[in-house]
Write a protein that holds these residues in place. Structure first.
Motif, PDB file in Angstrom:
ATOM      1  N   LEU A  40       0.860  -1.185   0.000  1.00  0.00           N
ATOM      2  CA  LEU A  40       0.000   0.000   0.000  1.00  0.00           C
ATOM      3  C   LEU A  40       0.894   1.231   0.000  1.00  0.00           C
ATOM      4  O   LEU A  40       1.797   1.351   0.832  1.00  0.00           O
ATOM      5  CB  LEU A  40      -0.911   0.001   1.228  1.00  0.00           C
ATOM      6  CG  LEU A  40      -1.886   1.170   1.382  1.00  0.00           C
ATOM      7  CD1 LEU A  40      -2.864   1.210   0.213  1.00  0.00           C
ATOM      8  CD2 LEU A  40      -2.643   1.066   2.703  1.00  0.00           C
ATOM      9  N   GLU A  41       0.644   2.139  -0.954  1.00  0.00           N
ATOM     10  CA  GLU A  41       1.401   3.385  -1.049  1.00  0.00           C
ATOM     11  C   GLU A  41       0.411   4.546  -1.019  1.00  0.00           C
ATOM     12  O   GLU A  41      -0.632   4.503  -1.678  1.00  0.00           O
ATOM     13  CB  GLU A  41       2.221   3.428  -2.344  1.00  0.00           C
ATOM     14  CG  GLU A  41       3.201   2.274  -2.515  1.00  0.00           C
ATOM     15  CD  GLU A  41       4.361   2.328  -1.530  1.00  0.00           C
ATOM     16  OE1 GLU A  41       4.738   3.451  -1.114  1.00  0.00           O
ATOM     17  OE2 GLU A  41       4.885   1.247  -1.192  1.00  0.00           O
ATOM     18  N   LEU A  42       0.751   5.600  -0.261  1.00  0.00           N
ATOM     19  CA  LEU A  42      -0.140   6.736  -0.085  1.00  0.00           C
ATOM     20  C   LEU A  42       0.497   7.997  -0.648  1.00  0.00           C
ATOM     21  O   LEU A  42       1.667   8.281  -0.377  1.00  0.00           O
ATOM     22  CB  LEU A  42      -0.448   6.940   1.404  1.00  0.00           C
ATOM     23  CG  LEU A  42      -0.928   5.709   2.182  1.00  0.00           C
ATOM     24  CD1 LEU A  42      -1.124   6.053   3.652  1.00  0.00           C
ATOM     25  CD2 LEU A  42      -2.201   5.148   1.574  1.00  0.00           C
ATOM     26  N   VAL A  43      -0.281   8.721  -1.439  1.00  0.00           N
ATOM     27  CA  VAL A  43       0.191   9.985  -2.011  1.00  0.00           C
ATOM     28  C   VAL A  43      -0.579  11.129  -1.354  1.00  0.00           C
ATOM     29  O   VAL A  43      -1.791  11.253  -1.531  1.00  0.00           O
ATOM     30  CB  VAL A  43      -0.015  10.015  -3.530  1.00  0.00           C
ATOM     31  CG1 VAL A  43       0.443  11.368  -4.097  1.00  0.00           C
ATOM     32  CG2 VAL A  43       0.745   8.883  -4.200  1.00  0.00           C
ATOM     33  N   LYS A  44       0.105  11.922  -0.580  1.00  0.00           N
ATOM     34  CA  LYS A  44      -0.437  13.107   0.084  1.00  0.00           C
ATOM     35  C   LYS A  44      -1.800  12.849   0.737  1.00  0.00           C
ATOM     36  O   LYS A  44      -2.788  13.538   0.423  1.00  0.00           O
ATOM     37  CB  LYS A  44      -0.549  14.276  -0.900  1.00  0.00           C
ATOM     38  CG  LYS A  44       0.791  14.807  -1.381  1.00  0.00           C
ATOM     39  CD  LYS A  44       0.620  15.973  -2.350  1.00  0.00           C
ATOM     40  CE  LYS A  44       0.023  17.179  -1.646  1.00  0.00           C
ATOM     41  NZ  LYS A  44      -0.036  18.371  -2.569  1.00  0.00           N
TER      42      LYS A  44
END
Length: 260
Positions: A40-44
């Motif tokens: 899981l990767e989160l952008v801002k």
């Protein structure tokens, strides 16, 4: 699951762009983990994972703890050979469009050789055209046109399920039921004889139509394919209908204990 399969699934990352509600972070993490995905990767994100996110993760806390946080989408996509963006909206610029099953198969095929990403946008507006420009394909979940808005975590679950289903097909994995101890042909014949006698004794049906009735009942139970326990239960019901205190269990009837 062998090491190569582990590596294939581990190379699929889910990227969430500017999520507003922390509960969606936790729900998305849970959706991924239930389908065997772990990236899981989160952008801002508007807010980092908090107590609500952990509560909604329901055991997928490790995915939240390992999730990378990025200021720009390009950082979240670093090293990816394939990027598929999810969007419910039609775009003025056309992108190659995939159905969820096709997107899942393509992600798995490419993940066998390297890193891939599935990108989902904001709860309110999805991905911008600039963000979609970084995607090789667009995937749309075929919702009802009259109400096409799908919660981002729900969309993650749908797409993660399709990935899991495609992976299982590739592995030849199938859900197998435990073998049933089906009643034999002679046991069914004895049951139907008992049924015919009982119907006659209790005065059910028109005697002139009894043969047709019995044939329909035979077809009914042939479709059901009862097991030994079910046949014993049915014979017991018939015996009770005949006024007996105990179930009739002929010597030929198979005896089996109910599972504990």
């Amino acid at each position: 699951m062998d090491a190569q399969t582990d590596m294939t699934l581990a190379r699929i990352r889910c990227v969430l762009v500017e999520t507003t509600h922390t509960g969606n972070l936790g729900a998305a993490a849970r959706a991924l983990k239930t389908m065997g995905l772990s990236r899981l990767e989160l952008v801002k994100p508007r807010h980092p994972p908090d107590a609500e996110a952990l509560a909604r993760a329901a055991g997928a806390d490790d995915l939240l703890q390992r999730a990378g946080t990025h200021q720009h989408l390009v950082g979240a996509l670093a090293g990816c050979r394939l990027v598929i963006g999810a969007s419910a909206r039609q775009r003025t610029v056309e992108w190659p469009l995939l159905e969820p099953p096709a997107a899942a198969r393509l992600l798995l095929a490419e993940a066998a050789a390297g890193e891939v990403a599935l990108v989902l946008g904001r709860e309110s507006s999805g991905l911008t055209n600039e963000e979609l420009a970084r995607c090789h394909y667009l995937v749309q979940i075929p919702t009802d046109p009259a109400f096409s808005s799908l919660n981002v975590a729900a969309a993650v679950q749908v797409l993660a399920y399709e990935i899991r289903r495609a992976w299982r097909e590739g592995q030849g994995e199938q859900i197998r039921e435990d073998a049933r101890d089906l009643a034999t042909a002679e046991a069914l014949d004895a049951f139907h004889d008992h049924l015919a006698r009982t119907l006659a004794e209790i005065g059910f049906g028109d005697p002139e139509q009894s043969s047709r009735l019995l044939m329909r009942l035979r077809r009914l139970f042939n479709r059901a394919r009862p097991d030994w326990i079910e046949i014993n239960i049915l014979r017991g019901i018939l015996s009770a209908a005949q006024g007996r205190k105990t179930a009739h269990r002929p010597a030929a009837v198979h005896q089996e204990q109910e599972p504990s």
